[in-house]
Design a protein around this motif. Sequence first.
Motif, PDB file in Angstrom:
ATOM      1  N   PRO A   1       0.884  -1.240   0.009  1.00 55.17           N
ATOM      2  CA  PRO A   1      -0.089   0.053   0.090  1.00 55.17           C
ATOM      3  C   PRO A   1       0.900   1.198  -0.116  1.00 55.17           C
ATOM      4  O   PRO A   1       2.001   1.147   0.546  1.00 55.17           O
ATOM      5  N   PRO A   2       0.364   2.391  -0.780  1.00 52.44           N
ATOM      6  CA  PRO A   2       1.318   3.553  -0.775  1.00 52.44           C
ATOM      7  C   PRO A   2       1.587   4.081   0.569  1.00 52.44           C
ATOM      8  O   PRO A   2       0.875   4.195   1.621  1.00 52.44           O
ATOM      9  N   THR A   3       2.838   4.724   0.405  1.00 52.28           N
ATOM     10  CA  THR A   3       3.369   5.200   1.952  1.00 52.28           C
ATOM     11  C   THR A   3       4.454   6.625   1.390  1.00 52.28           C
ATOM     12  O   THR A   3       4.898   6.181   0.155  1.00 52.28           O
ATOM     13  N   ASP A   4       4.571   7.240   2.169  1.00 50.24           N
ATOM     14  CA  ASP A   4       5.571   8.418   2.086  1.00 50.24           C
ATOM     15  C   ASP A   4       6.883   8.192   2.957  1.00 50.24           C
ATOM     16  O   ASP A   4       7.863   8.855   2.911  1.00 50.24           O
ATOM     17  N   ASP A   5       6.916   6.705   3.440  1.00 50.63           N
ATOM     18  CA  ASP A   5       7.880   6.581   4.360  1.00 50.63           C
ATOM     19  C   ASP A   5       9.345   6.154   3.798  1.00 50.63           C
ATOM     20  O   ASP A   5       9.395   5.431   3.024  1.00 50.63           O
ATOM     21  N   MET A   6      10.047   6.980   4.197  1.00 50.80           N
ATOM     22  CA  MET A   6      11.647   6.637   3.522  1.00 50.80           C
ATOM     23  C   MET A   6      12.553   5.806   4.462  1.00 50.80           C
ATOM     24  O   MET A   6      13.490   5.566   4.167  1.00 50.80           O
ATOM     25  N   ARG A   7      11.825   5.492   5.555  1.00 54.77           N
ATOM     26  CA  ARG A   7      12.762   4.517   6.647  1.00 54.77           C
ATOM     27  C   ARG A   7      13.003   3.393   5.798  1.00 54.77           C
ATOM     28  O   ARG A   7      12.064   2.460   5.648  1.00 54.77           O
ATOM     29  N   GLY A   8      14.408   2.801   5.681  1.00 57.22           N
ATOM     30  CA  GLY A   8      14.770   1.686   5.147  1.00 57.22           C
ATOM     31  C   GLY A   8      14.502   1.553   3.786  1.00 57.22           C
ATOM     32  O   GLY A   8      14.557   0.582   3.088  1.00 57.22           O
ATOM     33  N   ALA A   9      14.479   2.689   3.109  1.00 59.38           N
ATOM     34  CA  ALA A   9      14.308   2.627   1.597  1.00 59.38           C
ATOM     35  C   ALA A   9      15.324   2.304   0.880  1.00 59.38           C
ATOM     36  O   ALA A   9      16.466   2.532   1.169  1.00 59.38           O
ATOM     37  N   ALA A  10      15.266   1.426  -0.229  1.00 60.86           N
ATOM     38  CA  ALA A  10      16.255   0.876  -1.029  1.00 60.86           C
ATOM     39  C   ALA A  10      17.229   1.998  -1.545  1.00 60.86           C
ATOM     40  O   ALA A  10      18.436   1.784  -1.434  1.00 60.86           O
ATOM     41  N   VAL A  11      16.536   3.131  -1.901  1.00 61.63           N
ATOM     42  CA  VAL A  11      17.367   4.182  -2.603  1.00 61.63           C
ATOM     43  C   VAL A  11      18.339   4.852  -1.490  1.00 61.63           C
ATOM     44  O   VAL A  11      19.570   5.204  -2.046  1.00 61.63           O
ATOM     45  N   VAL A  12      18.160   4.766  -0.336  1.00 60.08           N
ATOM     46  CA  VAL A  12      19.183   5.215   0.503  1.00 60.08           C
ATOM     47  C   VAL A  12      20.579   4.580   0.631  1.00 60.08           C
ATOM     48  O   VAL A  12      21.581   5.354   0.633  1.00 60.08           O
ATOM     49  N   ALA A  13      20.253   3.301   0.399  1.00 59.33           N
ATOM     50  CA  ALA A  13      21.713   2.440   0.389  1.00 59.33           C
ATOM     51  C   ALA A  13      22.245   2.630  -0.776  1.00 59.33           C
ATOM     52  O   ALA A  13      23.514   2.323  -0.891  1.00 59.33           O
ATOM     53  N   MET A  14      21.504   2.861  -2.024  1.00 63.12           N
ATOM     54  CA  MET A  14      22.042   2.940  -3.368  1.00 63.12           C
ATOM     55  C   MET A  14      22.797   4.297  -3.640  1.00 63.12           C
ATOM     56  O   MET A  14      23.818   4.190  -4.433  1.00 63.12           O
ATOM     57  N   LEU A  15      22.231   5.346  -2.879  1.00 61.20           N
ATOM     58  CA  LEU A  15      22.765   6.704  -3.639  1.00 61.20           C
ATOM     59  C   LEU A  15      24.464   6.701  -3.284  1.00 61.20           C
ATOM     60  O   LEU A  15      24.926   7.554  -4.104  1.00 61.20           O
ATOM     61  N   PRO A  16      25.163   6.091  -2.199  1.00 62.61           N
ATOM     62  CA  PRO A  16      26.517   6.308  -2.281  1.00 62.61           C
ATOM     63  C   PRO A  16      27.262   5.785  -3.462  1.00 62.61           C
ATOM     64  O   PRO A  16      28.241   6.208  -3.920  1.00 62.61           O
ATOM     65  N   ALA A  17      26.616   4.814  -4.007  1.00 61.71           N
ATOM     66  CA  ALA A  17      27.185   3.916  -5.141  1.00 61.71           C
ATOM     67  C   ALA A  17      27.040   4.830  -6.277  1.00 61.71           C
ATOM     68  O   ALA A  17      27.869   5.165  -7.206  1.00 61.71           O
ATOM     69  N   PHE A  18      25.853   5.523  -6.326  1.00 62.76           N
ATOM     70  CA  PHE A  18      25.429   6.465  -7.574  1.00 62.76           C
ATOM     71  C   PHE A  18      26.467   7.593  -7.438  1.00 62.76           C
ATOM     72  O   PHE A  18      26.924   8.377  -8.347  1.00 62.76           O
ATOM     73  N   ASP A  19      26.633   8.220  -6.153  1.00 61.87           N
ATOM     74  CA  ASP A  19      27.623   9.269  -6.232  1.00 61.87           C
ATOM     75  C   ASP A  19      28.998   9.024  -6.479  1.00 61.87           C
ATOM     76  O   ASP A  19      29.622  10.051  -7.124  1.00 61.87           O
ATOM     77  N   ARG A  20      29.412   7.899  -6.175  1.00 67.16           N
ATOM     78  CA  ARG A  20      30.898   7.485  -6.581  1.00 67.16           C
ATOM     79  C   ARG A  20      31.038   7.450  -7.898  1.00 67.16           C
ATOM     80  O   ARG A  20      32.080   7.799  -8.439  1.00 67.16           O
ATOM     81  N   ALA A  21      30.073   6.951  -8.790  1.00 69.71           N
ATOM     82  CA  ALA A  21      30.043   6.759 -10.265  1.00 69.71           C
ATOM     83  C   ALA A  21      29.805   8.035 -10.889  1.00 69.71           C
ATOM     84  O   ALA A  21      29.930   8.085 -11.932  1.00 69.71           O
TER      85      ALA A  21
END
Length: 433
Positions: free
Chosen positions: A320-340
């Motif tokens: 079901p839809p939510t605006d909750d960012m806690r534990g969101a996949a993108v948070v763990a991904m962003l450092p790899a995107f930043d390094r690239a």
Amino acid sequence: MVDRIGIVGMGYVGLTLAAGLARNGFEVHGVDSEPRVREALSAGRVHLYEPGLAEALRDTLGRNLFVHPTLPPDLDAAVICVSTPVRDGTRQPDLTNVAAAATEIARRCGPQTLVVVRSTVPVGTSRRVVLPALTAAWGGARLVMAPERTIQGQALRELTELPQVVGGLDDDSRRAGVALFGRLARQVVPVSSLETAELVKLANNCHTDLIYAYGNEIALLAGAHGVDPLEVVRAANHDYPRPDLARPGFVGGSCLSKDPYLFGASAPAHTPLLVAAARQRNEQLPVQVAEAVVGRLRQLRGVTAGATLAVLGWAYKGWPPTDDMRGAAVVAMLPAFDRAGLRVLGHDPLVADEVIRAHGGEPVSLDKAFSEADAVLVLNDHPDYRGLPVGTLLPGTAVRFIYDSWRILDEESVRAAGVHYESLGYRSTREPV
């Protein structure tokens, strides 16, 4: 009769419980340590997304639902609904909020008040952390553990439809807890102790984490052999009279990302190997996908520095839809995107632009996400993403590939637009048209 209830903590758990109780005729007094939360609620503004909450607040605020900085006196029951995070680095439970709530209740209430622990806690917390504060002030206490088990997006409905588990310090406490929740829910399940009720919540959530981890393990194995993981899951589940396999996918949210650590903290004599391994698998998955996306973009484009990646779905789940960012996949991904060296565009139907911006993304519309990107990464299955007209959005763009984590887009339309299509453990064996 329990009629006047205080709730400590106006987050997802506390606010939905407050609304549910108020709608059932209770006089509810909510408190929160955050001034911005109190100000928003007092003005009739809901500070989080949950269907039905705004309407419930409109119907009850100022009538039988009130918001305060501290608990009022003469409460029939006081419910602890504060957060129980784990500490960065050690992943050990931080029970500071629970202890503070117990101290506040002990100071403002008395032994006639039924105290309810609703927060998710390690087994033994109600007796070890909450009870001493109460007995030191009162000499004795009526105490129950009644874990919250609703899902975000359906919390108000599930408050009444799901069985409410109640464990008590003693028979009198348990009877009072059963009477309270019996006026809210269709069914109450009394259990023999505080610890039993605490473990029920952890058992439910850790089991869910285990199930999803197994689905993700299957997807990774399928991908290593060029097998479609969804075909495996569908065939394995078809008319087979055993527990179904779960589809692969990201696992986030405030509960599943921390409760396995609370489970581990409940077992001082040994490490819960299965639960720990499942959590590790689910935490590694977003990082593995991020690295795969960067590698694929480098392969198709030659370099990643300066490339643009559109990320759709920043909340930890879409349905079901939510605006909750806690534990969101993108948070763990962003450092790899930043390094690239990637430019990251962000879109989510519910997550506010300022939140996306605070995490390092550039908020954009769906049209702009496709028109300016070199690759598109779909991270959750929000209904707005299901059936996206990719056949219309993709032609004429620079998009080289789409990583559709939940397999909700039309693969044939993606390929027909000359774009590569990939997902968890899956890469189309056919080249784009």
